[in-house]
Design a protein around this motif. Sequence first.
Motif, PDB file in Angstrom:
ATOM      1  N   ASP A 264      23.743 -26.149 -10.296  1.00 53.12           N
ATOM      2  CA  ASP A 264      24.733 -25.157 -10.754  1.00 53.12           C
ATOM      3  C   ASP A 264      25.578 -25.674 -11.920  1.00 53.12           C
TER       4      ASP A 264
ATOM      5  N   ARG B 284      23.635 -25.587 -15.164  1.00 54.44           N
ATOM      6  CA  ARG B 284      23.296 -24.185 -15.466  1.00 54.44           C
ATOM      7  C   ARG B 284      24.523 -23.446 -16.010  1.00 54.44           C
TER       8      ARG B 284
ATOM      9  N   ASP C 162      25.042 -21.892 -19.714  1.00 53.54           N
ATOM     10  CA  ASP C 162      25.362 -20.468 -19.891  1.00 53.54           C
ATOM     11  C   ASP C 162      26.574 -20.313 -20.826  1.00 53.54           C
TER      12      ASP C 162
END
Length: 307
Positions: free
Chosen positions: A212, A215, A219
């Motif tokens: 996470d 990621r 993003d």
Amino acid sequence: MKISIVGAGAMGSLFGGLLAESGNEVTLIDVNDAHIGAIRAKGLRLATDGGDRQVTVLKALRPEDAADLPDLLLVFTKTLHTSAALSGVRHLIGPNVHVLSLQNGLGNVEKIAGFASPERILIGVTTWPADMVGPGHVHSHGKGVVRLMAADGIERPFVSQVSEVLTEAGLDCTSDRTVWAAIWEKVAFNAALNSICAVSGCTVDELGKVADGSRLANDVVTEVLSVALRMGIDVDPAKCRANVASAIAQHIGHKPSMLQDILAGRRTEVESINGAVVAAAGRLSIELPVTETLLSLVRLAEVRAIA
Ligand SMILES: NC(=O)C1=CN([C@@H]2O[C@H](COP(=O)(O)OP(=O)(O)OC[C@H]3O[C@@H](n4cnc5c(N)ncnc54)[C@H](OP(=O)(O)O)[C@@H]3O)[C@@H](O)[C@H]2O)C=CC1
Ligand SMILES: CC(C)(CO)C(=O)C(=O)O
């Protein structure tokens, strides 16, 4: 060159110390009385890869005590203090004084424009790191660079002179007209790492412990740089994601400044990083769900921190 630095904390002291050592007439201007007092008493203790020494060839003053007009005023407060700091040294910003910001975030030129005419504003970005160890004591290890330009994009001899003076001080400066791309790439890097660490309490390397973290960071970089690309700024999202990945792999135990501010009960620079990007995206009708959610979460963390 006669250089005054307003906001002489970690970065201002690093730059001031190196510029003074290379023969410039440097005045550090700050409101932190313990820091200013320690420098006045014993000089600035500066620990870099070049050694741990006491720099005594500079002045340290509170804003109201500074009187000499510099050739260059370098702004190195946190961005939320820029306007107050420039108000405090308004008497030093004569018609021939140039003002340079190497602060993180967006909106620095707009803030300086309230105090100096457009052709006297220089803008840039630096990858040098620095930390305050205690009053009068700063350290910086590793290497960095500076990139700067005239904020209006017009090449003038003074901009090259500043670049040469910084390079002679060992700060490795180049001046060119593509600095906005570097500024946006650094904003994307900070928006990703600083805000995620500030709300999670993780150090930079801990973002790599579960998928996470990386990621989310990727993003944010993609979102932030989509705004720059829409504005016609030639940023490189793949390079920026690679820089973020390498920070996660290498910045072991490092707490980004936004996390340090939350832990110290201070407001952060989030409004000029995630906040300024979300505002720019809004003007272009671009949605940035991850960056905007992190902005809201940092604002909430600030409420808790300063309570
Ligand atoms: N540290 C780093 O490694 C890097 C930082 N940057 C950027 O550089 C900028 C400066 O960061 P950094 O040096 O870490 O910050 P610091 O907090 O170490 O230094 C800022 C200094 O400004 C002082 N200050 C606050 N208000 C005023 C005022 N009104 N007048 C004069 N001085 C004032 C602060 O005093 P007080 O402590 O009393 O508030 C403090 O001494 C930020 O934009 C940051 O994002 C960029 C690259 C790397
Ligand atoms: C290195 C960086 C940019 C994020 O890890 C940082 O520490 C900061 O801006 O405070």
